[in-house]
Design a protein around this motif. Sequence first.
Motif, PDB file in Angstrom:
ATOM      1  N   GLN A 111      -1.246  66.870-117.965  1.00 16.98           N
ATOM      2  CA  GLN A 111      -0.136  67.520-117.282  1.00 16.98           C
ATOM      3  C   GLN A 111      -0.255  67.275-115.784  1.00 16.98           C
ATOM      4  OE1 GLN A 111       0.099  71.740-117.921  1.00 16.98           O
ATOM      5  NE2 GLN A 111       2.153  71.918-117.054  1.00 16.98           N
ATOM      6  N   GLU A 112       0.842  66.847-115.182  1.00 20.79           N
ATOM      7  CA  GLU A 112       0.834  66.624-113.743  1.00 20.79           C
ATOM      8  C   GLU A 112       0.777  67.959-113.002  1.00 20.79           C
ATOM      9  OE1 GLU A 112       4.183  64.211-112.771  1.00 20.79           O
ATOM     10  OE2 GLU A 112       3.536  62.527-114.020  1.00 20.79           O
ATOM     11  N   LYS A 113       0.313  67.907-111.784  1.00 20.09           N
ATOM     12  CA  LYS A 113       0.012  69.127-111.026  1.00 20.09           C
ATOM     13  C   LYS A 113       1.181  70.101-110.962  1.00 20.09           C
ATOM     14  CE  LYS A 113      -2.074  70.659-106.679  1.00 20.09           C
ATOM     15  NZ  LYS A 113      -2.639  70.234-105.369  1.00 20.09           N
ATOM     16  N   TYR A 120       6.482  68.901-119.526  1.00 20.80           N
ATOM     17  CA  TYR A 120       5.239  68.307-120.039  1.00 20.80           C
ATOM     18  C   TYR A 120       5.299  68.150-121.555  1.00 20.80           C
ATOM     19  CZ  TYR A 120       0.294  67.945-121.307  1.00 20.80           C
ATOM     20  OH  TYR A 120      -0.905  67.553-121.845  1.00 20.80           O
ATOM     21  N   VAL A 121       5.780  69.174-122.233  1.00 24.73           N
ATOM     22  CA  VAL A 121       5.876  69.120-123.695  1.00 24.73           C
ATOM     23  C   VAL A 121       6.809  67.997-124.133  1.00 24.73           C
ATOM     24  CG1 VAL A 121       6.723  70.339-125.744  1.00 24.73           C
ATOM     25  CG2 VAL A 121       5.287  71.540-124.087  1.00 24.73           C
ATOM     26  N   MET A 122       7.964  67.895-123.489  1.00 21.00           N
ATOM     27  CA  MET A 122       8.915  66.853-123.873  1.00 21.00           C
ATOM     28  C   MET A 122       8.386  65.461-123.528  1.00 21.00           C
ATOM     29  SD  MET A 122      11.039  68.705-125.372  1.00 21.00           S
ATOM     30  CE  MET A 122      11.980  67.298-125.937  1.00 21.00           C
ATOM     31  N   ARG A 123       7.601  65.365-122.472  1.00 19.06           N
ATOM     32  CA  ARG A 123       6.990  64.067-122.132  1.00 19.06           C
ATOM     33  C   ARG A 123       5.976  63.673-123.202  1.00 19.06           C
ATOM     34  NH1 ARG A 123       2.775  62.327-118.560  1.00 19.06           N
ATOM     35  NH2 ARG A 123       2.392  64.465-117.858  1.00 19.06           N
TER      36      ARG A 123
END
Length: 234
Positions: A102-104, A111-114
């Motif tokens: 997860q990016e900062k 994040y979940v969809m990525r």
Amino acid sequence: MSKGSNLVGKFTTSVKKFVQDVESDHTRDGVTSTNERLRMVDSKINESYSTIKGALTSLHQNYESAKADNGVYNRYKLFKKMIKTVIKLDTQYWILIEIPKQEKHEQPSNYVMRCCSVLEKANATIDGKSSNARQAEETRIQSNRERLKSMSIPEIEEENKQLINDVYRLLKRYNNLRNTVHELKVSYMATKVYPGPARYFMLKDMVKSVLRHPSYMEVCHEDLIANNMISNGT
């Protein structure tokens, strides 16, 4: 900037744009597709989570059994064997799925969809499922589609929000366990330069450290709640 960096940058940008498009699609087809994708990623991560959780649970059980052996050398061999069984998950990359960090400043929903997008691409590239497993998955997908047809768009969106929360928590738990296993592997490899007597105590402390790690303690707490629910018939 290298060509490889450009490709990574383009891929990241395309994924972010795709996530934005998904979040803005409130049509029935859009929310249904999101629901299916969330259930797919939940299933994929659960498979790997169950694998790594089972390995650590076995480590715990084997450690408790080893304590009954009075022979120090036997316990030393048992410690090595049980640790190597667990860290195999970190060295054999094909056993567990890889998910991005997860990016900062990345929102949980983004994040979940990525992760959905990344796992979909990986699933399209590598499909080691048997025909029976694929058929069972198709049946589950079709059954879920029929269920969603009886729901309104707001109801599906509400379910999707809950799914995002559930998947996000699962992602965090999975990542934490993977990090714990990786740290165990690094520590184990570092002990190889030490003689047997000193290494025995190192291996023992390493196992105890894993079993006391917050990520594994969360697993124990999770199992305790599940067992209590079964006992209470809920």
